[in-house]
Design a protein around this motif. Structure first.
Motif, short mmCIF file in Angstrom:
data_model
loop_
_atom_site.label_atom_id
_atom_site.label_comp_id
_atom_site.label_asym_id
_atom_site.label_seq_id
_atom_site.Cartn_x
_atom_site.Cartn_y
_atom_site.Cartn_z
N ALA A 48 2.31 15.09 -2.09
CA ALA A 48 1.13 15.67 -2.52
C ALA A 48 -0.20 14.94 -2.36
CB ALA A 48 1.14 15.82 -4.15
N LEU A 49 -1.38 15.70 -2.36
CA LEU A 49 -2.62 15.19 -1.95
C LEU A 49 -2.80 13.62 -2.81
CD1 LEU A 49 -4.83 18.44 -2.00
CD2 LEU A 49 -3.77 17.09 -0.10
N ALA A 50 -2.41 13.66 -4.05
CA ALA A 50 -2.57 12.52 -5.03
C ALA A 50 -1.17 11.76 -4.68
CB ALA A 50 -2.77 12.86 -6.26
N PRO A 51 -1.58 10.35 -4.31
CA PRO A 51 -0.50 9.32 -3.99
C PRO A 51 0.74 9.48 -5.34
CG PRO A 51 -2.28 8.14 -4.54
CD PRO A 51 -2.65 9.68 -4.26
N ALA A 52 1.66 9.61 -5.17
CA ALA A 52 2.74 9.51 -6.23
C ALA A 52 4.24 9.46 -5.88
CB ALA A 52 2.76 10.92 -7.22
N PHE A 53 5.01 8.91 -6.57
CA PHE A 53 6.34 8.57 -6.25
C PHE A 53 7.13 9.87 -6.35
CE2 PHE A 53 6.59 3.61 -7.01
CZ PHE A 53 5.99 3.53 -5.93
N SER A 54 8.22 10.33 -5.75
CA SER A 54 9.18 11.15 -5.92
C SER A 54 10.18 10.87 -6.87
CB SER A 54 9.57 11.55 -4.49
OG SER A 54 10.63 10.47 -4.00
N SER A 67 0.91 -1.15 0.02
CA SER A 67 0.09 -0.08 -0.03
C SER A 67 1.08 1.21 -0.14
CB SER A 67 -1.17 0.04 1.07
OG SER A 67 -0.10 0.23 2.56
N PHE A 68 0.53 2.22 -0.41
CA PHE A 68 0.99 3.43 -0.62
C PHE A 68 1.60 4.10 0.62
CE2 PHE A 68 2.13 7.70 -1.82
CZ PHE A 68 2.58 7.70 -2.82
N ASP A 69 1.03 3.68 1.81
CA ASP A 69 1.39 4.40 3.12
C ASP A 69 2.60 3.42 3.62
OD1 ASP A 69 -0.73 5.92 3.22
OD2 ASP A 69 -2.00 4.85 4.35
N GLN A 70 2.77 2.32 3.02
CA GLN A 70 4.07 1.50 3.53
C GLN A 70 5.20 1.81 2.79
OE1 GLN A 70 1.98 -2.36 2.46
NE2 GLN A 70 2.98 -2.91 4.38
N PHE A 71 5.50 2.78 1.93
CA PHE A 71 6.54 3.21 1.30
C PHE A 71 6.84 4.57 2.24
CE2 PHE A 71 4.28 1.64 -2.26
CZ PHE A 71 5.55 0.76 -3.07
N PRO A 72 8.55 4.54 2.34
CA PRO A 72 9.11 5.78 3.27
C PRO A 72 8.71 7.18 2.79
CG PRO A 72 10.71 4.60 1.91
CD PRO A 72 9.39 3.85 1.79
#
Length: 364
Positions: free
Chosen positions: A138-144, A126-131
């Motif tokens: 940002a508000l929308a989940p996205a990789f840096s 899940s996106f929350d598990q990424f550091p």
């Protein structure tokens, strides 16, 4: 330093530069927009262990592993363990292994498998598990940018190196399996205690740096947990210990291919050398043992005693023959490689006051 070693050293630096340095740079750029970008990465001990230590270790291991394994394989021919009638089978096994080792198809499969594993891992989390440094915030989940570099370059590079070594080890195990099926010329009384096969145990030393790489990855993750939570949970400790034991046992598995061969050598040698020891022993007793046998100082100059002692020492080598061609030094070398990365974790887990107190107790 040899040119090959220089090349390995440069490649190790390149791997660290490609896998680790861009993460720090991109996270630093990200910090201009978010204050916790580079800081979260700097505190990510697992990432540093993976890309700054483990990945270069897998490159440096080539300079240690390949020459030692080649020497072990050549020993079968140089020491006369392979007879002339089986030399063709031996040469064919070595040639086919070298061909597979340099196969372009295998390299492509390894790279594809690495990206497949990265994709499966990324989509299963899940996106929350990424550091934090992995996300833009940002508000929308996205990789840096650092996150994208991680999933597209750093992690696939590490997995490619790991899978590459897994392929090499599989070829090594298959080669030993084929050699073990040859009718080897073994000497049960060999002083190495393994009928002339003790050099196989040196493969554990050859793979020590390879084993240290996954151990470093596990140790880095353990250090991160200690840094965040202050201690390792029981489940994490059991998992880490089990993984280390599995890695260590894996490198020893190919040596068991020669156990049936050594069992036959022990059985044959026990009968043959045992019968010889009996014959010499009976002759010695007839010459020197009995009520009517009187010995004077001249007996000390007779070769009977030393010859019998030497023979019995040779026979003792037969009965002490090891059924697995490995020695304690090789096991210890592999064990040190697996445990060394955890030394910093132990010091992190123990309070500084306790360490100082224990050091004082050593002095008083």
């Amino acid at each position: 330093m040899m040119d090959g070693q220089l090349n390995v050293g440069r490649r190790a630096l390149i791997v660290a530069a490609v896998g680790w340095a861009p993460l720090v740079v991109l996270a630093g750029i990200q910090s201009a927009m978010r204050s916790d970008g580079v800081l979260s990465l700097l505190w990510e001990l697992g990432a540093h262990a993976r890309y700054l230590i483990a990945a270069p270790l897998l490159i440096l291991a080539e300079a240690q592993c390949a020459p030692r394994l080649n020497a072990i394989v050549r020993h079968f021919a140089d020491a006369g363990l392979v007879t002339d009638k089986d030399r063709g089978r031996y040469d064919a096994a070595v040639a086919s292994t070298r061909a597979l080792l340099s196969s372009n198809t295998a390299e492509i499969v390894v790279i594809a498998l690495a990206y497949l594993c990265v994709s499966a891992a990324a989509f299963s989390l899940s996106f929350d598990q990424f550091p934090a440094w992995h996300k833009t915030g940002a508000l929308a989940p996205a990789f840096s940018p650092a996150g994208w570099w991680h999933v597209l370059v750093s992690l696939p590079l590490l997995l490619t190196l790991l899978f590459g070594w897994a392929w090499r080890f599989a070829l090594w195990a298959h080669l030993l399996w084929r050699i073990a099926r040859i009718d080897l010329r073994l000497l049960a009384s060999h002083p190495d205690g393994a009928a002339g096969l003790a050099v196989l145990g040196y493969s554990l030393r050859a793979f020590s740096l390879v084993a240290m790489a996954p151990a470093t990855i596990v140790a880095g993750r353990s250090a991160q947990i200690v840094l965040v939570h202050g201690a390792l949970s029981k489940d994490t400790t059991i998992f880490s210990a089990g993984l280390l034991l599995a890695v260590g046992a894996l490198f020893a598995v190919p040596l068991f291919f020669f156990t049936p061969v050594l069992m036959r050598a022990l059985q044959r040698g026990s009968f043959e050398y045992g019968a010889l020891a009996n014959q010499v022993g009976f002759a010695f007793e007839e010459q020197w043992v009995g009520r009517n046998r009187l010995a004077d100082n001249s007996a000390l100059e007779r070769p009977d005693f030393s010859a019998t002692t030497d023979l019995y020492a040779i026979v003792a080598n037969v009965y002490s023959l090891r059924l697995v061609p490995v020695d304690l030094k090789s096991i210890a070398s592999l064990g040190v490689a697996l445990l060394l990365p955890f030394v910093p974790v132990v010091f992190m887990a123990l309070p500084a006051e306790q360490i100082l107190a224990d050091l004082k107790n050593l002095l008083f």
